[in-house]
Design an enzyme around this catalytic site. Structure first.
Site, short mmCIF file in Angstrom:
data_model
loop_
_atom_site.label_atom_id
_atom_site.label_comp_id
_atom_site.label_asym_id
_atom_site.label_seq_id
_atom_site.Cartn_x
_atom_site.Cartn_y
_atom_site.Cartn_z
N GLU A 145 27.28 58.48 6.33
CA GLU A 145 28.29 57.44 6.06
C GLU A 145 29.49 57.56 7.03
O GLU A 145 29.91 58.67 7.35
CB GLU A 145 28.79 57.62 4.62
N LYS A 172 29.09 48.71 1.57
CA LYS A 172 29.28 49.44 0.30
C LYS A 172 29.97 48.55 -0.73
O LYS A 172 31.06 48.00 -0.45
CB LYS A 172 30.12 50.68 0.60
N CYS A 204 26.64 56.34 -0.67
CA CYS A 204 27.41 57.41 -1.30
C CYS A 204 27.76 57.13 -2.77
O CYS A 204 26.88 57.17 -3.64
CB CYS A 204 28.64 57.72 -0.45
N1 LIG Z 1 32.25 58.78 0.12
C1 LIG Z 1 32.02 58.67 -1.18
O1 LIG Z 1 31.69 57.61 -1.68
C2 LIG Z 1 32.16 59.93 -1.97
C3 LIG Z 1 31.63 59.82 -3.38
C4 LIG Z 1 31.86 61.06 -4.17
O2 LIG Z 1 32.27 62.08 -3.65
C5 LIG Z 1 31.57 61.05 -5.60
O3 LIG Z 1 31.80 62.09 -6.24
O4 LIG Z 1 31.13 60.01 -6.14
#
Ligand SMILES: NC(=O)CCC(=O)C(=O)O
Length: 264
Positions: free
Chosen positions: A46, A115, A149
């Protein structure tokens, strides 16, 4: 084709240093493509162009993703390999999005996804614009999907993608300490409940005040971890056989047994 060799480029990203990050991304792609046998699909993490340099993100983001698209598309065509190009910070007229692209072996664009759930704990909601559509596409005839993510905390999105036919879910990430157990558990849960392959590419190193732990993973539709990286830069490789999806879905017919009228 039901068998795919997948290579994940687990790299350290320098927040705000786009030149270093582009160079590292290109070196990572070249290293992955030089593997023998060559992978069918290479995946990047990402926000690999900028990292979480969010306070400067408008200045750093790639206008329309033009530079990233040109480089990755050219690479795909030259090496005859599919690439899911991470995600990057992409500058659009209405703001910056956290967007991934996929290119097939001819260099043609086959997917673009921004996203849709912005992660407040890392201030994404203050600096980025959320996407508005889910990320389904086809890869070598295989129904596939992508999330980014934090998206994996939303099981309803993964279920929607699986109901749309996805057999392979690809997840670029920058997921930091101390939530390794969330990362592993959520990825395995998405694979088990949707009976699909889950492929996740994380980053390593310190950046933007966070420490990223790697542990990129390839998980099969039974929830077995086929490959898992350690906390260092690496190319993680795994071979998957998509036929296992139908076998597992036949053995425990979760999709046939759903009662959506009771809970949707
Ligand atoms: N970059 C992200 O979206 C991190 C997401 C994350 O750390 C989580 O705990 O959910």
């Amino acid at each position: 084709m039901t068998r795919l060799r997948i290579a994940l480029v687990q790299m350290n990203i320098e927040a705000g240093n786009t030149e270093a990050n582009f160079a590292k991304m290109e070196a990572g792609l070249e290293e992955a493509a030089a593997l023998d046998p060559k992978p069918d699909l290479i995946v990047l993490p990402e926000m690999w162009n900028t990292g979480y340099a969010l306070t400067e993100i408008r200045r750093l983001a790639d206008p329309d993703g033009a530079r990233a698209k040109r480089l990755v598309s050219g690479f795909s065509r030259r090496h005859g390999v599919n690439v899911l190009a991470g995600s990057i910070a992409q500058l659009r007229p209405d703001g910056v999005t956290n967007t991934l692209y996929a290119f097939d072996r001819t260099g043609a664009a086959i997917a673009e996804y921004s996203k849709i759930h912005l992660f407040r704990l890392m201030d994404e909601h203050l600096h980025l614009e959320a996407g508005e559509t889910a990320g389904s596409f086809e890869l070598e005839g295989v129904p596939a999907a992508a999330m980014i993510c934090y998206d994996i905390r939303f099981p309803e999105l993964a279920r929607k993608l699986a109901l749309g036919g996805a057999k392979l879910l690809i997840v670029p990430a920058q997921w930091p300490h101390p939530r390794l157990h969330h990362w592993r558990t959520l990825l395995q849960a998405r694979a088990i409940e949707n009976q699909m392959f889950v492929v996740s590419c994380n980053t390593v190193g310190e950046s933007g005040g966070s420490s990223f732990f790697g542990h990129s993973m390839v998980i099969d539709p039974w929830g077995e971890v086929l490959a898992e990286a350690e906390e260092r830069e690496t190319i993680l490789v795994a071979d998957i056989d998509l036929a296992l999806v139908d076998e597992v879905r036949g053995r425990i017919p979760v999709f046939a047994d759903r009662r959506p009228n009771l809970y949707e």
